[in-house]
Motif scaffolding. Structure first.
Motif, PDB file in Angstrom:
ATOM      1  N   CYS A 250       0.760  -1.251   0.136  1.00  0.00           N
ATOM      2  CA  CYS A 250      -0.081  -0.031   0.009  1.00  0.00           C
ATOM      3  C   CYS A 250       1.068   1.166  -0.112  1.00  0.00           C
ATOM      4  O   CYS A 250       0.301   2.309  -0.080  1.00  0.00           O
ATOM      5  CB  CYS A 250      -0.715   0.036   1.149  1.00  0.00           C
ATOM      6  SG  CYS A 250      -1.965  -1.459   1.397  1.00  0.00           S
TER       7      CYS A 250
ATOM      8  N   TYR B  65      -1.740  -6.148   6.320  1.00  0.00           N
ATOM      9  CA  TYR B  65      -0.244  -6.749   6.182  1.00  0.00           C
ATOM     10  C   TYR B  65       0.567  -6.551   7.521  1.00  0.00           C
ATOM     11  O   TYR B  65       0.479  -5.517   8.166  1.00  0.00           O
ATOM     12  CB  TYR B  65       0.400  -6.202   5.139  1.00  0.00           C
ATOM     13  CG  TYR B  65       1.818  -6.482   4.934  1.00  0.00           C
ATOM     14  CD1 TYR B  65       2.560  -7.892   4.500  1.00  0.00           C
ATOM     15  CD2 TYR B  65       2.996  -5.853   5.760  1.00  0.00           C
ATOM     16  CE1 TYR B  65       3.713  -8.053   4.604  1.00  0.00           C
ATOM     17  CE2 TYR B  65       4.213  -5.933   5.732  1.00  0.00           C
ATOM     18  CZ  TYR B  65       4.724  -7.253   5.107  1.00  0.00           C
ATOM     19  OH  TYR B  65       5.850  -7.479   5.190  1.00  0.00           O
TER      20      TYR B  65
ATOM     21  N   CYS C  77      -0.106  -2.751   8.754  1.00  0.00           N
ATOM     22  CA  CYS C  77      -0.556  -2.048   7.734  1.00  0.00           C
ATOM     23  C   CYS C  77      -1.951  -1.600   8.059  1.00  0.00           C
ATOM     24  O   CYS C  77      -2.897  -2.623   8.184  1.00  0.00           O
ATOM     25  CB  CYS C  77      -0.515  -2.251   6.362  1.00  0.00           C
ATOM     26  SG  CYS C  77      -1.396  -1.285   5.098  1.00  0.00           S
TER      27      CYS C  77
ATOM     28  N   CYS D 135      -4.346  -2.937   4.473  1.00  0.00           N
ATOM     29  CA  CYS D 135      -4.642  -4.000   4.084  1.00  0.00           C
ATOM     30  C   CYS D 135      -4.386  -5.169   5.295  1.00  0.00           C
ATOM     31  O   CYS D 135      -4.791  -6.278   4.808  1.00  0.00           O
ATOM     32  CB  CYS D 135      -3.691  -4.479   3.031  1.00  0.00           C
ATOM     33  SG  CYS D 135      -2.118  -4.472   3.488  1.00  0.00           S
TER      34      CYS D 135
HETATM   35 ZN    ZN Z   1      -1.057  -2.525   3.296  1.00  0.00          ZN
END
Ligand code: ZN
Ligand code: ADP
Ligand code: ZN
Length: 739
Positions: free
Chosen positions: A459, A478, A473, A476
């Protein structure tokens, strides 16, 4: 077909919406907002109501549903226009019609009228002037400021004096005791300026101002209504231009709304409008009670004022013949509502203007990416104003690379350059502002030696450290374990960036013993009026240095401030948000602009670990164009607004397991419902704060090239959520292009 009809919009009964059957003959013509005649109650007496929505299904016993008698023929009223606007907002931002109506319609609430106070000068002009000189000699700055204001306008609103002129109660009392002024009470909101007052001097417009005014005038005369974006540096004379445009519109018997962020609605600005438009102006701010607000709305509806000035909600002023909406500082995030419907005042203003045949003028020194993007694509008319109207020069800006400071052995948070310049200010008895940029600060990880920041590989936003030690993150979801050494240079000086205003205050006091330091942040402004007290103390030069968060960047002008230090310019750069570059550029540009508002030229120091970042470089050079070009490339590459459209679906629930399950189903549904439409689904992830008061939160993002695709997705999701009782325990909200 069935229509939702609201009968009573006067009181707090907006929740009562009734369904009626639509007779076939009017089916094609009926639209939300229209006034209709319906049978009501046991005796079926005929009353008027407004249509708030149209649907194919009926929620009640069909045999009991009555039929609309007719569309009312008595012309479109302002309420009808606002209801139609509410319907548009519900459609485009989500939420219920009731929520939209409550946002848009002035709601009367029962309450006791509050007594307003005002100050009246008791001395004649000559004695007053002598008194002013006396205060100046005695260095009684607050008294002098109040006296000067009273000499300009002999009656002043009490609130204006305390809140905008930063005068404290003891000062007012002292002058009352000296017989200089009287404190009077009045029952209603009144203009503090006498009606007979004329504008001090006619303005000779600069060529840039003239061009904008003339272009607008020509369009308006030819019945062309458009959206204009004025990109003009601070001091280029935008406000002067707005006032002239408003004058033209008012002269034609129409009315104007001016939106100004609350924090920028200073005493000086308010007075400029009063001087120009006398008592045909009304000011709305959040300190007004609900009743006062309602009264002002009613005065506007009754045609008693021509100009309404206020923050976001003033957009819904029920003017009978609206001609112009001005949005100053259009880039400000406060124009986005945090409550459902999460509307943006810019888009909503443009919509309202279209419906009511009005024009929209947007203004900013640092236009939002959205506005500039649309202007460049020809959706808005773009005007540039590059010169300051009174020829003051821009501040001299130095960028200091903090990695170099560390290398040469300076471990202080204050660079050597900044320390030198601060010392100079102390000697010259000028003031310094130190600004700690920690907006949206979210615990990103960076290297103090090379400046590298750990980012999400998918991202391109920075990862945040969580309590469990992992880095995540927020877009998303992650995650990866925390790093011990910098992946770029191997240094072990890597970690969360930590610095608070309190620490900085300590450091400043130790570095400059004897300097008088004030601090302004969430901690020191918790008490009512603390904000104003600190600012007035600084304005009265009771301190040499003001340390603070973004609170100190806006609003007030301090002519004796000739140095601004921006500490940790990077903090806002690496927040977990795709707008971080834009925010940083705007904040730094504003901060730098605080230096040298008076006669003397200002200087500014930007301290950073990323001197090569385009947002830092562009704000140091005060170069909007350079910033815009880089930023739009990034947005296009990553598919973020304004290049594409983004819809956030926030889901929250006390039961974490249930929440996970719900998000799973929602995502599945989105993937199924999107069909062949180009919708990218991201998440579910934890938004900035995972858990508030034991309620867990998740967010799912949807990206698409067109707004309409996302609106349709929202419609389908709303239906899906409504028919599945499993979602009853969740709070679900839509947010288009979240800020
Ligand atoms: Zn991300
Ligand atoms: P902006 O809104 O762009 O920051 P303002 O309209 O507040 O700019 O103007 C900045 C200052 O310059 C104000 O004090 C204003 O009265 C003054 N000013 C604006 N236009 C002119 C002009 N044409 N001639 C003289 N002074 C001007
Ligand atoms: Zn490194």
């Amino acid at each position: 077909m069935f229509a939702d009809v609201i009968i009573d919009i006067q009181n707090e009964k907006l929740d009562k919406i009734f369904q009626y059957r639509i007779p076939e003959e009017i089916e094609d013509r009926l639209k939300p907002g229209m006034e209709v005649v319906v049978p009501f109650g046991k005796g079926n007496r005929q009353i008027r109501g407004y249509v708030t929505g149209i649907s194919e299904t009926c929620d009640y016993d069909l045999s009991k549903v009555k039929e609309i008698i007719a569309i009312s023929e008595k012309g479109v009223e302002i309420e009808a226009k606002l209801i139609a606007l509410a319907a548009w907002m519900k459609e485009n931002y989500g939420g219920t019609m009731i929520q939209a109506l409550k946002t848009v319609l002035p709601i009367k609430q029962k309450e006791n009228a509050k007594v307003k106070k005002r100050l009246r000068l008791l001395l004649d002009h000559e004695t007053g002037t002598r008194q002013l000189h006396y205060y100046l000699e005695k260095n009684q700055k607050a008294r002098a400021r109040l006296m000067a204001a009273l000499l300009d306008d002999e009656v002043l609103e009490y609130e204006l004096v305390t809140k905008k002129l930063n005068i404290t109660l003891p000062v007012i009392r002292a002058l009352e005791e000296q017989g200089v002024l009287a404190i009077e009470s009045e029952q209603v909101f009144r203009n503090p300026v006498k009606q007979t007052r004329e504008q001090a001097q006619p303005v000779i417009y600069t060529p840039e101002q003239k061009f904008v005014i003339e272009s607008f005038r020509k369009d308006y005369a030819e019945e062309i209504r458009r959206t204009y974006l004025i990109h003009g540096v601070t001091g280029s004379g935008k406000t002067e231009v707005y006032m002239e445009m408003i004058r033209q519109v008012v002269e034609e018997g129409k009315q104007a709304i001016v939106l100004i962020p609350e924090i920028a609605l200073t005493y000086q600005t308010v007075m400029r409008f009063y001087r120009r438009f006398g008592d045909r102006v009304s000011i709305m701010n959040s300190r007004l009670s609900a009743g006062e607000r309602y009264d002002q709305m009613m005065r506007a509806r009754a045609g008693k004022v021509d100009v309404m000035i206020g923050p976001r909600s003033a957009l819904f002023t029920p003017f009978p013949d609206l001609g112009l909406i001005v949005i100053d500082e259009e880039h400000e995030p406060t124009y986005k509502s945090e409550q459902t419907p999460r509307y943006h005042a810019r888009e909503t203003a443009i919509r309202r203007a279209q419906m009511e045949n009005a024009s929209v003028v947007l203004g900013s020194a640092t236009p939002s990416m959205e506005a500039m993007y649309r202007a460049r694509r020809g959706e808005y008319v773009l005007f540039e104003m590059k010169n300051r109207s009174r020829m003051q020069s821009m501040a001299e800006v130095y960028t200091v690379d903090m990695r170099e400071e560390l290398k040469s052995g300076n471990r202080s948070i204050l660079s050597r350059r900044l320390q030198e310049l601060m010392q100079e200010r102390l000697e010259k008895k000028e003031q310094t502002m130190l600004f700690l940029n920690r907006r949206g600060y979210s615990g990103f990880v960076s290297c103090r030696e090379c400046g590298h920041v750990i980012k999400c590989p998918h991202c391109s936003v920075s990862l945040s450290v969580h309590r469990d030690g992992k880095m995540r993150c927020h877009y998303c979801g992650y995650e990866q374990p925390r790093v011990e050494a910098c992946p770029e240079c191997g240094s072990r000086h890597i970690g969360e960036f930590r610095a608070g205003t309190q620490q900085i205050e300590e450091i400043v006091k130790n570095t400059f013993p004897g300097a008088r330091v004030l601090r302004m942040d969430m901690d020191t402004t918790r008490q009512k009026d603390a904000h104003e007290k600190i600012l007035s103390a600084f304005a009265n030069e009771e301190a040499d240095i003001l340390v603070g968060t973004q609170m100190i960047v806006k609003g007030h002008d301090f002519p004796n401030v000739t140095l601004v230090g921006v500490l940790a310019a990077d903090l806002s750069l690496y927040t977990d948000d795709y707008r971080s570059g834009e925010r940083t550029f705007q904040l730094l540009t504003q901060a730098v602009g605080r230096a040298g508002r008076g006669e003397r030229r200002g200087e500014a120091v930007i301290q950073t670990y990323s001197p090569d970042h385009y947002a830092i470089q562009a704000s140091a050079a005060q170069d909007y164009e350079a910033f815009y070009q880089e930023e739009i490339r990034y947005r296009e590459l990553m598919g973020y607004p304004p290049a594409e459209e983004l819809l956030a679906l926030y889901v929250s629930c006390e039961d974490e397991e249930l929440l996970e399950k719900a998000c799973h189903y929602l995502k599945e549904y989105i993937l199924m419902a999107k069909g062949r439409a180009e919708v990218q689904v991201i998440g579910p992830a934890s938004p900035g704060i995972e858990k508030i008061k034991d309620v867990y939160r998740r967010v799912i993002y949807m990206k698409a090239a067109q707004y309409d695709i996302l609106v349709r997705m929202k419609d389908r999701l709303e239906q899906y959520i409504e028919i599945n009782s499993g979602f009853d325990k969740m709070r679900i909200q839509f947010d288009f292009n979240p800020m």
